[in-house]
Design a protein around this motif. Sequence first.
Motif, short mmCIF file in Angstrom:
data_model
loop_
_atom_site.label_atom_id
_atom_site.label_comp_id
_atom_site.label_asym_id
_atom_site.label_seq_id
_atom_site.Cartn_x
_atom_site.Cartn_y
_atom_site.Cartn_z
N ALA A 1 -1.61 6.65 3.53
CA ALA A 1 -2.41 5.50 3.09
C ALA A 1 -2.09 4.27 3.92
CB ALA A 1 -2.14 5.22 1.61
N MET A 2 -0.81 4.06 4.17
CA MET A 2 -0.41 2.87 4.93
C MET A 2 -0.97 2.91 6.35
SD MET A 2 3.37 1.35 5.70
CE MET A 2 3.86 2.71 6.73
N SER B 1 2.34 1.82 -3.40
CA SER B 1 1.43 2.00 -4.53
C SER B 1 1.06 3.47 -4.73
CB SER B 1 0.18 1.15 -4.34
OG SER B 1 -0.57 1.66 -3.26
N TYR C 1 -9.08 -2.24 -1.26
CA TYR C 1 -9.02 -2.37 0.20
C TYR C 1 -9.82 -1.24 0.87
CZ TYR C 1 -6.95 -2.77 4.88
OH TYR C 1 -6.76 -2.91 6.24
N ALA D 1 -4.70 2.41 6.39
CA ALA D 1 -5.10 1.03 6.16
C ALA D 1 -5.24 0.27 7.48
CB ALA D 1 -4.08 0.33 5.27
N ARG E 1 -1.86 -1.03 -6.99
CA ARG E 1 -2.74 0.15 -6.94
C ARG E 1 -4.21 -0.27 -6.92
NH1 ARG E 1 1.01 4.06 -10.67
NH2 ARG E 1 2.32 4.65 -8.91
N ILE F 1 0.84 -1.20 0.00
CA ILE F 1 0.00 0.00 0.00
C ILE F 1 0.88 1.25 0.00
CG2 ILE F 1 -1.64 1.35 1.40
CD1 ILE F 1 -2.90 -1.34 2.23
N LEU G 1 -2.11 -8.16 -2.09
CA LEU G 1 -1.26 -7.06 -1.61
C LEU G 1 0.03 -7.61 -1.01
CD1 LEU G 1 -3.82 -4.60 0.02
CD2 LEU G 1 -2.25 -4.07 -1.84
N THR H 1 -4.97 -1.84 -3.56
CA THR H 1 -5.05 -0.82 -2.51
C THR H 1 -6.38 -0.09 -2.59
OG1 THR H 1 -2.67 -0.50 -2.57
CG2 THR H 1 -3.96 1.27 -1.61
#
Lengths: 259, 420
Positions: free
Chosen positions: B309-310, B299, B374, B313, B368, B296, B351, B371
């Motif tokens: 983003a990470m 990406s 997700y 998540a 991508r 993630i 992923l 992600t």
Amino acid sequence: MKSLFKLFSIIIIIITSNSYSFAAEKVEYLKTDWSFKGLFGKFDRASLQRGYQVYTEVCASCHSMKYLSYRNLAEPGGPEFSEVQAKAIAASFEVTDGPNSDGEMFTRPGKLSDKFVMPYDNVKAAQAANGGAYPPDMSVLVKARGGGVDYIYSLLQGYEEAPSNVSLDDGVYYNKYMYGNKIRMAAPLSDGLVEYGDGTNATVEQMSKDVTTFLMWSAEPHLEARHQMGFKAIVYLIILTVLVYFSMKRIWSRVESEV
Amino acid sequence: MSDHDYRPKSRAGQWFNDRLPLLTLANHLTDYPTPKNLNYWWTFGGILTFCLITQIVTGLTLAMHYIAHADMAFESVEHIMRDVNYGWLIRYIHANGASMFFLAVYIHIFRSLFYGSYKSPREIIWILGIIIYLLMMAAAFMGYVLPWGQMSFWGATVITNLFSAIPLVGEGIVTWLWGGYSVDNPTLTRFFTLHYLIPFLILGLVVLHIWALHVPGNNNPVGIDIKKPSKDTVPFHPYIVIKDGFALLMFMIVFAFFVFYAPNILGHADNYIEANPMVTPAHIVPEWYLLPFYAILRSVPDKLLGVVAMLSAILILAVLPWLDTSKIRSAVFRPLYKQFYWILVVDVLILGYVGAMPAEGLYLLIARVATAYYFLHFLVILPVLGFKEKTLPVPLSITEPVLGGSPNLAAARNKESKIE
């Protein structure tokens, strides 16, 4: 129950296939029958002793093995030289010791407790003597390479004439198993390079196998103990699991519910 | 929580219990009414407790022989492997134990997702679990740095550098984390200290996690509230103890296989090369259990947004109880959610796979899409599904489907056994 088995097997497959995927993108390595693989895998004692001979007569002039001591050569699960032999091996090396009471460093014959003598005093000296390339320490080399023993075994036999479209600088050699195919080490082995005491024919293939076996042991000196204990531990766990399973069934039979 | 009136039989027991009610606690734990239809996915809580204790015990032993110094760490690990009695065993249990811990925690989390265990009234249990998971990742990451191999060093460099994405203060924070201008000895000693501390924080949180669990009691595969104690429950001891014990033994067989026969398969070969700040490995990859988040991170083309983003998540999971609008807990009675659940499982596995691959070409594209999916799952599909989905009729009690009391329940039970 079934789903649990399924899940475990799926996960193991996923995990193992994932970690192998790095090696898979490279060339196929040469294979040989390693005696130390498998549930009961053990080292071939004679091969380890020959491997030590190859290491000490060929590799040791450039490659150190700084985590090994001479006493290891006589320990169970290794080449298992007799203590007298190991002492003689140690004594054949000059070890720098000191300072003595005059404040001077001095040399003396090696003892069992000494670490393997290093070919160079430091990394810079090693690089200077090898055209800028540092010959890696070999103690855990097998575990430090993705392909493990198969990679080392193949690399030693992978020297070839470079294809016409590959140009090599001075002091660089072509090896089909090396990452990028260019290696700074000249082919270290040639047929009959060492003379085995037990009369084994010292072909490149034989020497590669012996020295790789030796390197596997140096990286995993307790491999045999691990395999033996692992088998006992897993058999014990399986028996216990079966017993607990039946106790569980019995206990749960008191209630109207499946387990 | 029906044991407030518990009284020890012996006089000495009464005297002690009046002053410190440990015996009441023990009685509560043994009598704790547990749904009797729990399947084997519910045994991973116990397995995780075992993993934590194993890590702490082996870790303490390793710490007695390990030297947290940039010049000596790698050598001290080799010392443990060669010269410490059974040092190889302790280290391999600890190193593979981390992987086993994550394997178990992922099953535990995905069990929760399937059966809706995070929903009211169990939100606090769930959030505590997410904090534990975050701490586990921190502990695992710092633990991987300690052997001071190439992957240790470069993994530490990559991950700590993520903080430099923070605007204005980022660079300063990274220098502060490192204790210098690169990953070096001060970084190693602080990582060692924190790696030693975090498991005990986790232990404390696990106590809270279990405490919070014991207030509403366990969720169950049918996902309905049950009366406790009742025909639907069994006492924790001996019923759940023996069942958890059985599952734990099965788990230990897998664990033992890795420790004794493939101890390095889950690690990276480069970590047997001593850390060298002058040589960068060809691929820097984290341990397998962090790969989905690594995918993630990579990406997103922008560094700061990638980090956001990470983190999102993981943190998105903390608000999951409010994102999932469905009143029905168990996926057994949610035909649509069940399908999306399995798509999510596959998505996370994808992923993980692309996280191990170089971030380029097709792999990057797949990362991508995966992600995006997700986040789509949690932010769009789950909230909408709660309103749109036509759920199956839910039984009134656990014993009811067993006894076949209602016409719809046979179908429900059939579905349930398929999952098992």
